[in-house]
Motif scaffolding. Structure first.
Motif, mmCIF file in Angstrom:
data_model
loop_
_atom_site.group_PDB
_atom_site.id
_atom_site.type_symbol
_atom_site.label_atom_id
_atom_site.label_comp_id
_atom_site.label_asym_id
_atom_site.label_seq_id
_atom_site.Cartn_x
_atom_site.Cartn_y
_atom_site.Cartn_z
ATOM 1 N N TRP A 1 0.826 -1.195 0.000
ATOM 2 C CA TRP A 1 0.000 0.000 0.000
ATOM 3 C C TRP A 1 0.871 1.260 0.000
ATOM 4 C CZ3 TRP A 1 -5.100 0.295 -0.584
ATOM 5 C CH2 TRP A 1 -5.868 -0.825 -0.324
ATOM 6 N N LEU A 2 2.090 1.147 0.458
ATOM 7 C CA LEU A 2 2.866 2.332 0.791
ATOM 8 C C LEU A 2 3.446 3.029 -0.430
ATOM 9 C CD1 LEU A 2 3.948 4.114 3.024
ATOM 10 C CD2 LEU A 2 5.884 2.566 3.256
ATOM 11 N N ARG A 3 2.771 4.069 -0.899
ATOM 12 C CA ARG A 3 3.254 4.976 -1.930
ATOM 13 C C ARG A 3 3.802 4.269 -3.172
ATOM 14 N NH1 ARG A 3 5.774 10.478 -0.297
ATOM 15 N NH2 ARG A 3 5.180 10.648 -2.469
ATOM 16 N N LEU A 4 3.029 3.349 -3.694
ATOM 17 C CA LEU A 4 3.425 2.690 -4.934
ATOM 18 C C LEU A 4 3.198 3.655 -6.085
ATOM 19 C CD1 LEU A 4 1.766 -0.731 -4.212
ATOM 20 C CD2 LEU A 4 4.178 -0.198 -4.120
ATOM 21 N N SER A 5 4.186 3.776 -6.950
ATOM 22 C CA SER A 5 4.054 4.799 -7.985
ATOM 23 C C SER A 5 4.363 4.328 -9.399
ATOM 24 C CB SER A 5 4.984 5.983 -7.651
ATOM 25 O OG SER A 5 6.322 5.539 -7.571
ATOM 26 N N ASN B 1 -0.386 10.133 9.449
ATOM 27 C CA ASN B 1 -0.315 8.797 10.047
ATOM 28 C C ASN B 1 -0.476 7.667 9.036
ATOM 29 O OD1 ASN B 1 0.012 9.533 12.892
ATOM 30 N ND2 ASN B 1 -2.043 10.409 12.699
ATOM 31 N N ARG B 2 -0.560 8.042 7.749
ATOM 32 C CA ARG B 2 -0.608 7.055 6.655
ATOM 33 C C ARG B 2 -1.675 5.993 6.911
ATOM 34 N NH1 ARG B 2 5.420 5.021 5.985
ATOM 35 N NH2 ARG B 2 4.772 4.139 7.968
ATOM 36 N N ARG B 3 -2.897 6.482 7.109
ATOM 37 C CA ARG B 3 -3.992 5.555 7.379
ATOM 38 C C ARG B 3 -5.302 6.149 6.872
ATOM 39 N NH1 ARG B 3 -4.724 6.094 13.996
ATOM 40 N NH2 ARG B 3 -5.456 8.255 14.021
ATOM 41 N N MET C 1 -7.363 13.216 -2.520
ATOM 42 C CA MET C 1 -6.081 12.544 -2.316
ATOM 43 C C MET C 1 -5.922 11.450 -3.359
ATOM 44 S SD MET C 1 -5.928 12.349 1.867
ATOM 45 C CE MET C 1 -7.685 11.975 2.051
ATOM 46 N N GLU C 2 -4.778 11.437 -4.016
ATOM 47 C CA GLU C 2 -4.514 10.475 -5.084
ATOM 48 C C GLU C 2 -3.630 9.345 -4.571
ATOM 49 O OE1 GLU C 2 -1.635 10.544 -8.897
ATOM 50 O OE2 GLU C 2 -3.269 12.019 -8.988
ATOM 51 N N TYR C 3 -4.067 8.119 -4.805
ATOM 52 C CA TYR C 3 -3.309 6.935 -4.381
ATOM 53 C C TYR C 3 -2.916 6.127 -5.607
ATOM 54 C CZ TYR C 3 -4.983 8.029 0.302
ATOM 55 O OH TYR C 3 -5.242 8.675 1.493
ATOM 56 N N ASP D 1 -0.585 2.010 6.635
ATOM 57 C CA ASP D 1 0.533 2.048 5.688
ATOM 58 C C ASP D 1 0.083 2.409 4.283
ATOM 59 O OD1 ASP D 1 2.383 1.364 7.655
ATOM 60 O OD2 ASP D 1 2.066 -0.778 7.348
ATOM 61 N N ILE D 2 -0.750 3.415 4.199
ATOM 62 C CA ILE D 2 -1.189 3.888 2.891
ATOM 63 C C ILE D 2 -1.064 5.402 2.867
ATOM 64 C CG2 ILE D 2 -3.613 3.842 3.673
ATOM 65 C CD1 ILE D 2 -4.369 3.357 0.707
#
Length: 245
Positions: free
Chosen positions: A7-11, A48-50, A120-122, A193-194
């Motif tokens: 989940w963590l900042r995949l780009s 807090n990345r959640r 917010m863009e993920y 963790d996102i």
């Protein structure tokens, strides 16, 4: 509540995506108002990345989770008491909502505080994670829940996320083009963790508050999150939303 580290900042857009799978975007967006407590909620989400997981009674659709059970035989009639228990499980289920398109005028108006808020863009590129984004089914027919589905969920042999009850909405909502991610465990309140890769500012976003730079902008700059501006464009008599990098 352990979420995949993927989940963590995949780009890397689309890497490893199987074209034979159901087509799903790798970019998802969350619209948020920053009115009242909204600003602190967005800052908490980023810092807090959640992402907080809600329940159906917090949704703006009064018919969220509407369904019916029609028994087909005497045995199922005797098991009618399972249906209220099933509905209780539906009420306890937590999920969060995303969309695949950041340029919908109605979404900015309805979910981003009348264009004063943000999106917010993920970036998600792991196919196993993308698969957890469930596309909403838009239909005006009341969903009839199969008996086996009700029994399996009540008996804890399956989860609510495995059925379609919270993945169906009336066609009046189809402009949203919504996706949902469900909690993996009953007690989960957050996806962890996102982190967004970008923050899109609404057409009416206020860059200053009481003469000082908006703290949300300061936070994004500190964390290296891309900030993009959103505006209203008129071409050929039609209005649209555009973003500026």
């Amino acid at each position: 509540m352990g979420m995949e580290r993927g989940w963590l900042r995949l780009s890397s857009r689309g890497r490893g995506h199987n074209p034979n799978q159901e087509e799903s975007p790798v970019k998802f967006y969350k619209f948020k108002s920053i009115d009242g407590d909204g600003l602190s909620h967005v800052m908490d989400t980023i810092l807090n990345r959640r992402i907080f997981l809600s329940k159906r009674d917090k949704m703006n659709d009064a018919f969220e989770g509407a369904c019916q059970f029609v028994p087909k035989n005497a045995s199922q009639i005797r098991d009618l008491t399972l249906f209220p228990k099933f509905l209780d499980e539906i009420s306890k289920c937590r999920f969060t909502c995303f969309v695949a398109e950041p340029k919908n005028i109605l979404m900015w108006s309805h979910y981003a505080g009348g264009n004063f808020g943000v999106a917010m863009e993920y970036d998600i590129n792991d196919p196993s994670v993308v698969a957890r984004f469930k596309r909403i089914i838009y239909s005006n027919k009341t969903y009839r829940v199969p008996y086996r589905t009700i029994k399996n969920i009540v008996d804890k042999k399956a989860g609510v996320r495995d059925c379609e009850v919270l993945r169906r909405k009336s066609r009046v909502w189809n402009y949203e083009k919504e996706y949902r991610v469900f909690a993996e465990n009953e007690n989960d309140e957050y996806i962890n963790d996102i982190s967004p890769v970008a923050l899109i500012l609404g057409p009416r976003f206020q860059g200053e508050i009481s003469g000082r730079e908006n703290p949300l902008l300061i936070l994004c700059k500190m964390l290296g999150i891309t900030i993009r501006h959103c505006g209203i464009l008129r071409i050929g008599g039609q209005f649209g939303i555009y973003t500026i990098k």
